[in-house]
Design a protein around this motif. Structure first.
Motif, PDB file in Angstrom:
ATOM      1  N   TRP A 281      35.637   8.385  -7.115  1.00  0.00           N
ATOM      2  CA  TRP A 281      36.074   6.989  -7.181  1.00  0.00           C
ATOM      3  C   TRP A 281      37.465   6.830  -7.763  1.00  0.00           C
ATOM      4  O   TRP A 281      38.135   5.825  -7.501  1.00  0.00           O
ATOM      5  CB  TRP A 281      35.068   6.144  -7.954  1.00  0.00           C
TER       6      TRP A 281
ATOM      7  N   MET B 129      30.659  10.756  -8.599  1.00  0.00           N
ATOM      8  CA  MET B 129      31.244   9.407  -8.603  1.00  0.00           C
ATOM      9  C   MET B 129      32.543   9.399  -9.404  1.00  0.00           C
ATOM     10  O   MET B 129      33.546   8.813  -8.966  1.00  0.00           O
ATOM     11  CB  MET B 129      30.241   8.426  -9.205  1.00  0.00           C
TER      12      MET B 129
ATOM     13  N   GLY C  37      38.666   4.432  -5.255  1.00  0.00           N
ATOM     14  CA  GLY C  37      38.850   3.085  -5.775  1.00  0.00           C
ATOM     15  C   GLY C  37      40.267   2.593  -5.561  1.00  0.00           C
ATOM     16  O   GLY C  37      40.491   1.436  -5.193  1.00  0.00           O
TER      17      GLY C  37
ATOM     18  N   ASP D  50      31.886   0.155  -4.855  1.00  0.00           N
ATOM     19  CA  ASP D  50      31.561   1.206  -5.819  1.00  0.00           C
ATOM     20  C   ASP D  50      30.070   1.237  -6.119  1.00  0.00           C
ATOM     21  O   ASP D  50      29.482   2.319  -6.290  1.00  0.00           O
ATOM     22  CB  ASP D  50      32.386   1.054  -7.097  1.00  0.00           C
TER      23      ASP D  50
END
Length: 221
Positions: free
Chosen positions: A199, A195, A203, A87
């Motif tokens: 993410w 982001m 993620g 990340d």
């Protein structure tokens, strides 16, 4: 009007001056509207000298694409520490990308708007740049994703990461154009927007929790 007087300087320096003037002119006026006279005047040289150094308007535009593309990819690569977490690498890469495009709006206009709309070979130059960026984004997250999927389909991570990299680069390109045209939006804010969007899914993917269709759901065209 008399000939433009020029001072003696190394060819490489003079050529960069011409490219600076060309990027500014192409970026602000567009490829078709830009003239070699205008570029020469902005660079402080004679038009014959521009032709001597860079051959033609097409060759000059191609040189601008290559220079601006190389500068962008180098900025993104330099902004990422590949030893950090996935990340953090993505965040640093996005910040570097949006910072560079914000600081060089004419260069980004050449790459994102002008080169793509005037056919080959300009579009091919930009396609090669985009492929390099996609490959770099894929590289940033591939190792982590493969590790997360080590007990599952070994090809799953590679396929999904490749698709996400394509989507991420496309979103970054659109957001860069939007942020440059929107007063008050910073590079950091733009990076955070993408982001936050990316993410949430990425993620989960790298941690081995990909989204799946609901049980029993059928695809209906």
């Amino acid at each position: 009007m008399g000939a433009v007087k020029t001072k003696r300087m190394p060819r490489a320096v003079r050529e960069q001056q011409m490219l600076d003037a060309a990027v500014r002119t192409f970026g602000q006026r567009g490829y078709m509207a830009a003239s070699m006279d205008e570029i020469a005047e902005l660079a402080g040289v004679s038009k014959p000298l521009v032709y001597l150094y860079l051959n033609s308007k097409e060759d000059l535009f191609t040189a601008c694409i290559r220079r601006e593309g190389q500068a962008l990819t180098e900025a993104v690569r330099a902004g990422v520490d590949t030893r950090s977490s996935a990340d953090r690498q993505l965040w640093d890469g996005l910040r570097a990308f949006f910072t560079h495009t914000a600081q060089h709006p004419d260069g980004w206009s050449v790459l994102h708007l002008q080169a793509r709309t005037h056919g080959e070979p300009f579009a091919a130059e930009v396609a090669a740049l985009r492929a390099e960026l996609v490959a770099f984004v894929t590289e940033l997250i591939a190792v982590t994703a493969r590790e997360a999927h080590r007990d599952r389909d070994p090809d799953l991570a590679e396929r999904e990461v490749a698709g996400l990299a394509e989507a991420l680069v496309g979103a970054a390109e659109s957001l860069a154009a939007w942020s440059n045209a929107t007063p008050g939006v910073t590079a950091r804010q733009t990076a955070a927007t993408l982001m936050n969007f990316a993410w949430a899914g990425l993620g989960n993917l790298v941690e081995g929790r990909p989204w799946s269709p609901p049980a029993g759901a059928e695809y209906r065209p």
